[in-house]
Enzyme design. Sequence first.
Site, PDB file in Angstrom:
ATOM      1  N   ASP A  46      10.241  32.739 -21.535  1.00  0.00           N
ATOM      2  CA  ASP A  46       8.893  32.366 -21.971  1.00  0.00           C
ATOM      3  C   ASP A  46       8.936  30.901 -22.392  1.00  0.00           C
ATOM      4  OD1 ASP A  46       6.153  32.790 -22.864  1.00  0.00           O
ATOM      5  OD2 ASP A  46       6.946  32.623 -24.895  1.00  0.00           O
ATOM      6  N   SER A  47       7.764  30.323 -22.588  1.00  0.00           N
ATOM      7  CA  SER A  47       7.685  28.947 -23.088  1.00  0.00           C
ATOM      8  C   SER A  47       8.230  28.842 -24.506  1.00  0.00           C
ATOM      9  CB  SER A  47       6.232  28.479 -23.056  1.00  0.00           C
ATOM     10  OG  SER A  47       5.422  29.385 -23.787  1.00  0.00           O
ATOM     11  N   CYS A  97       6.021  34.766 -19.747  1.00  0.00           N
ATOM     12  CA  CYS A  97       4.932  33.828 -20.034  1.00  0.00           C
ATOM     13  C   CYS A  97       3.820  33.998 -18.994  1.00  0.00           C
ATOM     14  CB  CYS A  97       5.494  32.413 -19.971  1.00  0.00           C
ATOM     15  SG  CYS A  97       4.273  31.143 -20.272  1.00  0.00           S
ATOM     16  N   GLU A 143       1.199  32.647 -34.390  1.00  0.00           N
ATOM     17  CA  GLU A 143       2.472  32.108 -34.892  1.00  0.00           C
ATOM     18  C   GLU A 143       2.423  31.900 -36.405  1.00  0.00           C
ATOM     19  OE1 GLU A 143       4.260  28.988 -32.623  1.00  0.00           O
ATOM     20  OE2 GLU A 143       4.039  30.111 -30.762  1.00  0.00           O
ATOM     21  N   CYS A 197      -2.060  36.721 -22.454  1.00  0.00           N
ATOM     22  CA  CYS A 197      -1.200  35.707 -23.076  1.00  0.00           C
ATOM     23  C   CYS A 197      -0.200  36.442 -23.963  1.00  0.00           C
ATOM     24  CB  CYS A 197      -2.035  34.738 -23.901  1.00  0.00           C
ATOM     25  SG  CYS A 197      -1.059  33.556 -24.857  1.00  0.00           S
ATOM     26  N   HIS A 232       0.913  35.927 -26.811  1.00  0.00           N
ATOM     27  CA  HIS A 232       0.634  36.004 -28.252  1.00  0.00           C
ATOM     28  C   HIS A 232      -0.481  36.992 -28.611  1.00  0.00           C
ATOM     29  CE1 HIS A 232       2.935  32.344 -28.045  1.00  0.00           C
ATOM     30  NE2 HIS A 232       2.880  32.153 -29.355  1.00  0.00           N
TER      31      HIS A 232
HETATM   32  N1  DGL Z   1       3.538  31.962 -23.474  1.00  0.00           N
HETATM   33  C1  DGL Z   1       2.269  31.346 -23.155  1.00  0.00           C
HETATM   34  C2  DGL Z   1       1.469  32.299 -22.252  1.00  0.00           C
HETATM   35  O1  DGL Z   1       1.640  33.501 -22.276  1.00  0.00           O
HETATM   36  C3  DGL Z   1       1.481  30.992 -24.395  1.00  0.00           C
HETATM   37  C4  DGL Z   1       2.037  29.796 -25.163  1.00  0.00           C
HETATM   38  C5  DGL Z   1       2.053  28.527 -24.348  1.00  0.00           C
HETATM   39  O2  DGL Z   1       0.974  27.938 -24.092  1.00  0.00           O
HETATM   40  O3  DGL Z   1       3.124  28.117 -23.941  1.00  0.00           O
HETATM   41  O4  DGL Z   1       0.663  31.848 -21.489  1.00  0.00           O
END
Ligand code: DGL
Length: 295
Positions: free
Chosen positions: A10-11, A73, A152, A184, A186
């Site tokens: 993931d990012s 992600c 977060e 997403c 989150h």
């Molecule tokens: N992990 C990213 C997503 O699911 C969200 C956070 C980001 O913008 O990197 O798109």
Amino acid sequence: MPWKAIGIFDSGVGGLTVLKEIITVLPQEDTIYFGDTARVPYGTKSPETVTRYSLEIASFLVKRDIKLLVVACNTASACALDALQSMLPIPVVGVIEPGARRAAAVTRSGKVGVIGTEGTIRSSAYAKAIKRINPEVEVVTRACPLFVPLAEEGWTDNEVARLTARSYLSGLREQGVDTLVLGCTHYPILKKVIGEVMGDGVTLVDSAEETARTVAGILQAKDLLRPSSERGNHHYFVSDVPGAFVRVGERFLGQRFWEVRQVSLAGQDEAAPSHLDIDPLKGDVQQVRLDAERN
Ligand code: DGL
């Protein structure tokens, strides 16, 4: 081959919501998680940049001999899945297709909402995937960038979260969607507030849950599952110093980390702390004592 680990990236910290579901569905599996904390967020970046980052991370994980790669992600799944699937010799699972499949299956009104980062919404990846499954379904989308910092920060059940959810989501509710895809990493953390704003008549589709089921199905079909009597080990790598990842991540994952390692990837040298002398992609890592990090 079944004894190899599942790779997942993931990012940053958000993909831990996907890992959590994978651990729930497949507790016997070893996993290796990579969070690109030095370069997060991906949601505001161009598809070209997100694809380049994703390929670098995939290369790092494939060198660790994984049997399957999960692109946790949503933004990376939207931008880079085709490139990853065509370049890697192992199955690659994104989060878009499983979420889209579920949404198309549960909608009764034929009107589905999708929320995600700017990058995910701009790509139309969910809308395209849902329409591939059922062209009759109407898809309404909305980028909700502020949900990421709220999750977060742990502001998931207060007035700020409610107000933000109302201003993002009331339009979707008024348009009469009966299904909402949480597109997403989150957003599952904000499920309660999102559900309150959308109301009882709207089904929330959690891409993380659907992805875990898809991973289990693929491993089973390929005879790659470890025996269910086993208990998996979980390894964590990040590209920035691990402090914030540990603090937020333990909340997202719902358990404590034993160890998180910092690693430098090719092309990311300018972002790596200068005191680290690390060969790109050689797997050299900075090991961090979490007790020290937590204090
Ligand atoms: N992990 C990213 C997503 O699911 C969200 C956070 C980001 O913008 O990197 O798109």
